[in-house]
Scaffold this active site. Structure first.
Site, PDB file in Angstrom:
ATOM      1  N   CYS A 200      -2.935  -0.544  11.397  1.00 14.24           N
ATOM      2  CA  CYS A 200      -2.223  -1.077  10.239  1.00 14.24           C
ATOM      3  C   CYS A 200      -0.809  -0.495  10.237  1.00 14.24           C
ATOM      4  CB  CYS A 200      -2.968  -0.676   8.967  1.00 14.24           C
ATOM      5  SG  CYS A 200      -2.206  -1.291   7.453  1.00 14.24           S
TER       6      CYS A 200
ATOM      7  N   HIS B  48      -9.197  -7.781   6.790  1.00 13.92           N
ATOM      8  CA  HIS B  48      -8.344  -6.590   6.703  1.00 13.92           C
ATOM      9  C   HIS B  48      -7.357  -6.734   5.547  1.00 13.92           C
ATOM     10  CE1 HIS B  48      -5.994  -3.188   8.516  1.00 13.92           C
ATOM     11  NE2 HIS B  48      -5.028  -3.788   7.824  1.00 13.92           N
ATOM     12  N   GLU B  49      -6.694  -7.885   5.463  1.00 12.42           N
ATOM     13  CA  GLU B  49      -5.699  -8.090   4.405  1.00 12.42           C
ATOM     14  C   GLU B  49      -6.356  -8.197   3.031  1.00 12.42           C
ATOM     15  OE1 GLU B  49      -3.000  -7.227   5.485  1.00 12.42           O
ATOM     16  OE2 GLU B  49      -3.370  -7.661   7.585  1.00 12.42           O
TER      17      GLU B  49
ATOM     18  N   HIS C 246      -6.857  -4.858   1.663  1.00  9.85           N
ATOM     19  CA  HIS C 246      -5.621  -4.335   1.061  1.00  9.85           C
ATOM     20  C   HIS C 246      -5.510  -4.758  -0.412  1.00  9.85           C
ATOM     21  CE1 HIS C 246      -3.152  -2.191   3.929  1.00  9.85           C
ATOM     22  NE2 HIS C 246      -3.414  -3.093   4.873  1.00  9.85           N
TER      23      HIS C 246
END
Length: 137
Positions: A86, A127-128, A131
């Site tokens: 990241c 993954h996003e 976040h």
């Protein structure tokens, strides 16, 4: 506008707020920042550029997809272990990802969409989405 990458762990751990049409410039900034990092990045969440809104941008091949208020609505029954990096963090970390995900979101014109992503693109989306929940790998 290309924005600097946020590395403040406390900021990155905050859950994103719902985005609205007033946040369209933030979406454009997110896409421009992602494209400026095309050599080492395939996805970004708005908090990575200092904006606490539920917005992500991902690369799907040569195409960039911008999503406002994305929600994973379905996942595969199967998953796998992997390692991810990241821009906001140093090094790679282990994580577990679904083989495919179905996502409901609003596009760059705030039209409702639903898409299924599989393979590496599904990994990027997950993954996003982490976040947006304040989850760091």
């Amino acid at each position: 506008m290309i924005r600097p990458i946020v590395k403040d762990i406390l900021f990155l751990q905050r859950k994103a707020e719902k985005a609205s049409k007033k946040d369209s410039s933030a979406g454009r900034d997110l896409v421009e920042t992602l494209e400026s990092h095309h050599e080492d990045c395939v996805g970004m969440a708005a908090n990575m550029i200092g904006i606490g809104k539920a917005i992500i941008a991902i690369k799907d091949g040569n195409k960039t997809i911008l999503m406002y208020n994305p929600e994973i609505t379905k996942t595969s029954d199967t998953s796998y272990d992997t390692e991810e990096g990241c821009l906001s963090l140093f090094g790679k970390r282990p994580c577990r990802r679904y083989d495919w995900v179905e996502v409901r979101y609003e596009d760059e014109n705030f039209h409702k969409k639903k898409s299924r992503f599989k393979g590496f693109t599904a990994e990027i989306v997950q993954h996003e989405m982490d976040h947006l929940e304040g989850i760091l790998i």
